[in-house]
Design a protein around this motif. Structure first.
Motif, PDB file in Angstrom:
ATOM      1  N   MET A   1       0.982  -1.143   0.118  1.00 52.01           N
ATOM      2  CA  MET A   1       0.017  -0.119   0.155  1.00 52.01           C
ATOM      3  C   MET A   1       0.958   1.251  -0.051  1.00 52.01           C
ATOM      4  SD  MET A   1      -2.851   1.274   2.878  1.00 52.01           S
ATOM      5  CE  MET A   1      -4.133   0.258   1.874  1.00 52.01           C
ATOM      6  N   GLN A   2       0.407   2.216  -0.602  1.00 48.36           N
ATOM      7  CA  GLN A   2       1.177   3.584  -0.709  1.00 48.36           C
ATOM      8  C   GLN A   2       0.581   4.523   0.184  1.00 48.36           C
ATOM      9  OE1 GLN A   2       3.217   5.422  -4.142  1.00 48.36           O
ATOM     10  NE2 GLN A   2       1.339   6.541  -4.292  1.00 48.36           N
ATOM     11  N   ILE A   3       1.280   5.232   0.917  1.00 47.07           N
ATOM     12  CA  ILE A   3       0.801   6.385   1.669  1.00 47.07           C
ATOM     13  C   ILE A   3       1.292   7.713   1.061  1.00 47.07           C
ATOM     14  CG2 ILE A   3       1.330   7.352   4.237  1.00 47.07           C
ATOM     15  CD1 ILE A   3       1.776   4.559   5.181  1.00 47.07           C
ATOM     16  N   TYR A   4       0.336   8.615   0.977  1.00 48.19           N
ATOM     17  CA  TYR A   4       0.573   9.866   0.573  1.00 48.19           C
ATOM     18  C   TYR A   4       0.871  10.527   1.934  1.00 48.19           C
ATOM     19  CZ  TYR A   4      -0.899   9.228  -4.366  1.00 48.19           C
ATOM     20  OH  TYR A   4      -1.076   8.742  -5.419  1.00 48.19           O
ATOM     21  N   LEU A   5       1.917  11.013   2.102  1.00 49.90           N
ATOM     22  CA  LEU A   5       2.265  11.803   3.361  1.00 49.90           C
ATOM     23  C   LEU A   5       2.267  13.400   3.165  1.00 49.90           C
ATOM     24  CD1 LEU A   5       3.190  11.271   6.467  1.00 49.90           C
ATOM     25  CD2 LEU A   5       5.315  11.790   5.647  1.00 49.90           C
ATOM     26  N   LEU A   6       1.114  13.749   3.660  1.00 52.82           N
ATOM     27  CA  LEU A   6       0.688  15.269   3.220  1.00 52.82           C
ATOM     28  C   LEU A   6       1.275  16.197   4.594  1.00 52.82           C
ATOM     29  CD1 LEU A   6      -0.872  17.018   0.999  1.00 52.82           C
ATOM     30  CD2 LEU A   6      -2.909  16.755   2.486  1.00 52.82           C
ATOM     31  N   TYR A   7       2.115  16.899   4.249  1.00 54.62           N
ATOM     32  CA  TYR A   7       2.697  17.996   5.345  1.00 54.62           C
ATOM     33  C   TYR A   7       2.954  19.643   4.763  1.00 54.62           C
ATOM     34  CZ  TYR A   7       7.045  16.772   2.791  1.00 54.62           C
ATOM     35  OH  TYR A   7       7.999  16.833   2.098  1.00 54.62           O
ATOM     36  N   GLY A   8       3.469  20.161   5.569  1.00 57.90           N
ATOM     37  CA  GLY A   8       3.861  21.782   4.976  1.00 57.90           C
ATOM     38  C   GLY A   8       2.435  22.573   5.457  1.00 57.90           C
ATOM     39  N   GLY A   9       2.304  23.382   4.482  1.00 63.66           N
ATOM     40  CA  GLY A   9       1.059  24.214   4.803  1.00 63.66           C
ATOM     41  C   GLY A   9       1.277  25.716   4.727  1.00 63.66           C
ATOM     42  N   GLN A  10       0.145  26.368   4.476  1.00 65.67           N
ATOM     43  CA  GLN A  10       0.228  27.951   4.463  1.00 65.67           C
ATOM     44  C   GLN A  10      -0.043  28.194   5.948  1.00 65.67           C
ATOM     45  OE1 GLN A  10      -2.252  27.977   0.861  1.00 65.67           O
ATOM     46  NE2 GLN A  10      -0.960  29.929   0.624  1.00 65.67           N
ATOM     47  N   ASN A  11       0.588  28.239   6.870  1.00 70.29           N
ATOM     48  CA  ASN A  11       0.431  28.699   8.227  1.00 70.29           C
ATOM     49  C   ASN A  11       1.876  28.825   9.118  1.00 70.29           C
ATOM     50  OD1 ASN A  11       0.867  26.196   9.473  1.00 70.29           O
ATOM     51  ND2 ASN A  11      -1.108  25.407   8.935  1.00 70.29           N
ATOM     52  N   ALA A  12       1.741  29.251  10.329  1.00 64.04           N
ATOM     53  CA  ALA A  12       2.970  29.439  10.828  1.00 64.04           C
ATOM     54  C   ALA A  12       3.432  28.225  11.576  1.00 64.04           C
ATOM     55  CB  ALA A  12       2.513  30.436  12.075  1.00 64.04           C
ATOM     56  N   GLU A  13       2.633  27.010  11.536  1.00 66.00           N
ATOM     57  CA  GLU A  13       3.164  25.931  12.045  1.00 66.00           C
ATOM     58  C   GLU A  13       3.706  24.874  10.893  1.00 66.00           C
ATOM     59  OE1 GLU A  13       0.756  24.178  15.184  1.00 66.00           O
ATOM     60  OE2 GLU A  13      -0.981  25.723  14.849  1.00 66.00           O
ATOM     61  N   HIS A  14       4.071  25.410   9.965  1.00 66.05           N
ATOM     62  CA  HIS A  14       4.598  24.869   8.904  1.00 66.05           C
ATOM     63  C   HIS A  14       5.757  24.018   9.138  1.00 66.05           C
ATOM     64  CE1 HIS A  14       5.724  24.583   4.398  1.00 66.05           C
ATOM     65  NE2 HIS A  14       6.659  24.628   4.774  1.00 66.05           N
ATOM     66  N   ASP A  15       6.766  24.567   9.838  1.00 67.45           N
ATOM     67  CA  ASP A  15       7.931  23.964  10.132  1.00 67.45           C
ATOM     68  C   ASP A  15       7.673  22.708  11.171  1.00 67.45           C
ATOM     69  OD1 ASP A  15       9.448  25.520   8.608  1.00 67.45           O
ATOM     70  OD2 ASP A  15      10.199  26.679  10.262  1.00 67.45           O
ATOM     71  N   LEU A  16       6.674  22.734  12.074  1.00 65.33           N
ATOM     72  CA  LEU A  16       6.356  21.747  13.052  1.00 65.33           C
ATOM     73  C   LEU A  16       5.814  20.647  12.239  1.00 65.33           C
ATOM     74  CD1 LEU A  16       4.608  23.847  15.808  1.00 65.33           C
ATOM     75  CD2 LEU A  16       6.911  22.756  15.788  1.00 65.33           C
ATOM     76  N   SER A  17       5.031  20.941  11.087  1.00 59.41           N
ATOM     77  CA  SER A  17       4.419  19.909  10.358  1.00 59.41           C
ATOM     78  C   SER A  17       5.370  18.949   9.835  1.00 59.41           C
ATOM     79  CB  SER A  17       3.530  20.433   9.248  1.00 59.41           C
ATOM     80  OG  SER A  17       3.127  19.577   8.291  1.00 59.41           O
ATOM     81  N   ILE A  18       6.695  19.828   9.254  1.00 56.76           N
ATOM     82  CA  ILE A  18       7.763  19.177   8.510  1.00 56.76           C
ATOM     83  C   ILE A  18       8.353  18.179   9.725  1.00 56.76           C
ATOM     84  CG2 ILE A  18      10.108  19.330   7.693  1.00 56.76           C
ATOM     85  CD1 ILE A  18       8.976  21.875   6.288  1.00 56.76           C
ATOM     86  N   ALA A  19       8.627  18.662  10.890  1.00 58.64           N
ATOM     87  CA  ALA A  19       9.343  17.814  11.929  1.00 58.64           C
ATOM     88  C   ALA A  19       8.303  16.469  12.311  1.00 58.64           C
ATOM     89  CB  ALA A  19       9.409  18.527  13.212  1.00 58.64           C
ATOM     90  N   SER A  20       6.975  16.644  12.268  1.00 60.55           N
ATOM     91  CA  SER A  20       6.160  15.476  12.345  1.00 60.55           C
ATOM     92  C   SER A  20       6.075  14.742  11.363  1.00 60.55           C
ATOM     93  CB  SER A  20       4.574  16.123  12.593  1.00 60.55           C
ATOM     94  OG  SER A  20       4.438  16.722  13.768  1.00 60.55           O
ATOM     95  N   ALA A  21       6.341  14.989   9.904  1.00 60.86           N
ATOM     96  CA  ALA A  21       6.130  14.157   9.094  1.00 60.86           C
ATOM     97  C   ALA A  21       7.621  13.450   8.887  1.00 60.86           C
ATOM     98  CB  ALA A  21       6.154  15.008   7.662  1.00 60.86           C
ATOM     99  N   PHE A  22       8.721  14.019   9.510  1.00 64.74           N
ATOM    100  CA  PHE A  22       9.970  13.286   9.418  1.00 64.74           C
ATOM    101  C   PHE A  22       9.772  12.159  10.437  1.00 64.74           C
ATOM    102  CE2 PHE A  22      14.432  13.187  11.195  1.00 64.74           C
ATOM    103  CZ  PHE A  22      15.058  12.416  10.031  1.00 64.74           C
ATOM    104  N   ALA A  23       9.170  12.428  11.673  1.00 65.51           N
ATOM    105  CA  ALA A  23       9.331  11.475  12.568  1.00 65.51           C
ATOM    106  C   ALA A  23       8.291  10.295  12.096  1.00 65.51           C
ATOM    107  CB  ALA A  23       8.316  12.158  13.954  1.00 65.51           C
TER     108      ALA A  23
END
Length: 358
Positions: free
Chosen positions: A1-23
């Motif tokens: 199965m393939q997982i589309y990992l969606l992260y980033g975004g247009q807001n101030a928590e952009h970098d936190l999303s990248i950190a979560s995606a990496f984890a």
């Protein structure tokens, strides 16, 4: 199965999303899944990275730049190919939106994925929207009889027309110190602690720079206790965790450097208090139509009062985050946690599809 990992975004928590995606990438079981990173830039562009079959060396490689061929590079910007959201419809795939904050975990992304007819990890549209909106969630929980800190909602048009009446209402029903918050932002953005009318006025004006609806809330001297939950009709809870902080207020900057925050897991509280927290969390999660995961934040006062502060429907996942650490304490490592979330999402998708076949 393939997982589309969606992260980033247009807001101030952009970098936190990248950190979560990496984890998530570091924890996921590549024996069963491939991962296709989908990076939403600060300008709103959707970039598809190269499909992954093993973890990446660093979170920095997840910040993609547009190009013709998707490629991950260790020492230079990685390249992603521009796509449209409607392309996330490959058979035998699921979307994992590891996104935080506005235009992300507030129901907007969930609504898009729902309209595309693809399975996705996490809570649905209603629960995501309610969890992100402090005023709506408090009103719902108040109707359900769940204890909370006293509050006053403030709309921008009302403030501009009748500021004196709103100030009188705040001072008539709340005591200083108060907290002023934008209604639908996370990570303490635009939040202020105020001790008098002058600072209250300034804080409300500041909060309106971030949102058109503002919450003024009673300051509470209390311990900050958090529970993780997982499930749909049947919920599983973690042990409680406590956020230990020296200051009365953890601002956005402190949350961005969360390595300095100390967590006590499990928190030293009685079984009776834990039971009450679980009951309030279950009641709140049901009324907001939750299904998937959440971190439930409580205040515990010195005389034993339990107050529900908020429910976060897409908590952080990196190494400093409370939610995965709570589950690790329960014996559920991050890989197994992600697997449970995927199975919950597939179960919900199957149930929704069955309900659509009248």
């Amino acid at each position: 199965m393939q997982i589309y990992l969606l992260y980033g975004g247009q807001n101030a928590e952009h970098d936190l999303s990248i950190a979560s995606a990496f984890a998530v990438i570091r924890a996921i079981y590549f024996k069963y899944y491939s991962v296709c990173p989908i990076y939403i830039t600060q300008s709103g562009e959707w970039l598809r990275g190269a499909t992954l079959h093993e973890p990446l060396p660093s979170a920095a490689t997840l910040q993609l730049v547009a190009g013709d061929v998707a490629k991950f590079n260790e020492n230079s910007p990685s390249v992603g190919v521009a796509i449209r959201p409607g392309e996330l419809t490959v058979k035998d795939s699921i979307v994992f939106p590891v996104m935080h904050g506005q235009n992300a975990e507030d129901g907007t992304i969930q609504g898009l994925l729902q309209s595309l007819g693809v399975p996705y990890v996490g809570d649905g549209v209603l629960a995501s929207a309610v969890g992100m909106d402090k005023i709506v969630s408090k009103m719902l929980f108040q109707q359900a009889g769940i204890p909370q800190a006293p509050y006053v909602p403030v709309l921008k048009a009302q403030w501009q027309a009748t500021a004196d009446k709103i100030l009188a209402r705040c001072e008539g029903s709340l005591l200083y110190p108060m907290y002023v918050k934008p209604a639908n932002l996370g990570s303490s953005l635009g939040v202020s602690r105020v001790n008098d009318r002058a600072s209250l006025i300034a804080a409300i004006e500041k909060a309106f720079e971030f949102a058109s609806r503002v919450l003024v809330e009673q300051g509470i001297v209390a311990r900050e206790i958090e529970l993780g939950l997982l499930g749909d009709d049947t919920l599983k809870f973690t042990v409680p965790g406590e956020v230990l902080k020296k200051d009365n207020f953890v601002d956005h900057g402190a949350k961005q450097s969360r390595a300095a925050l100390a967590l006590d897991i499990p928190a030293q509280i009685s079984a009776e208090v834990i039971t009450r927290m679980q009951q309030y969390a279950q009641q709140a999660y049901a009324i907001m139509d939750g299904s998937g995961l959440a971190r439930c934040d409580f205040f515990l006062t010195a005389n034993g009062d339990v107050l529900l502060n908020e429910i976060n429907t897409m908590p952080l996942f990196d190494q400093y985050a409370m939610y995965p650490q709570l589950w690790q304490k329960m014996g559920l490592n991050s890989g197994d946690l992600i697997e449970e979330l995927i199975q919950l999402a597939l179960k919900r998708f199957k149930r929704q599809r069955a309900q659509q076949n009248f």
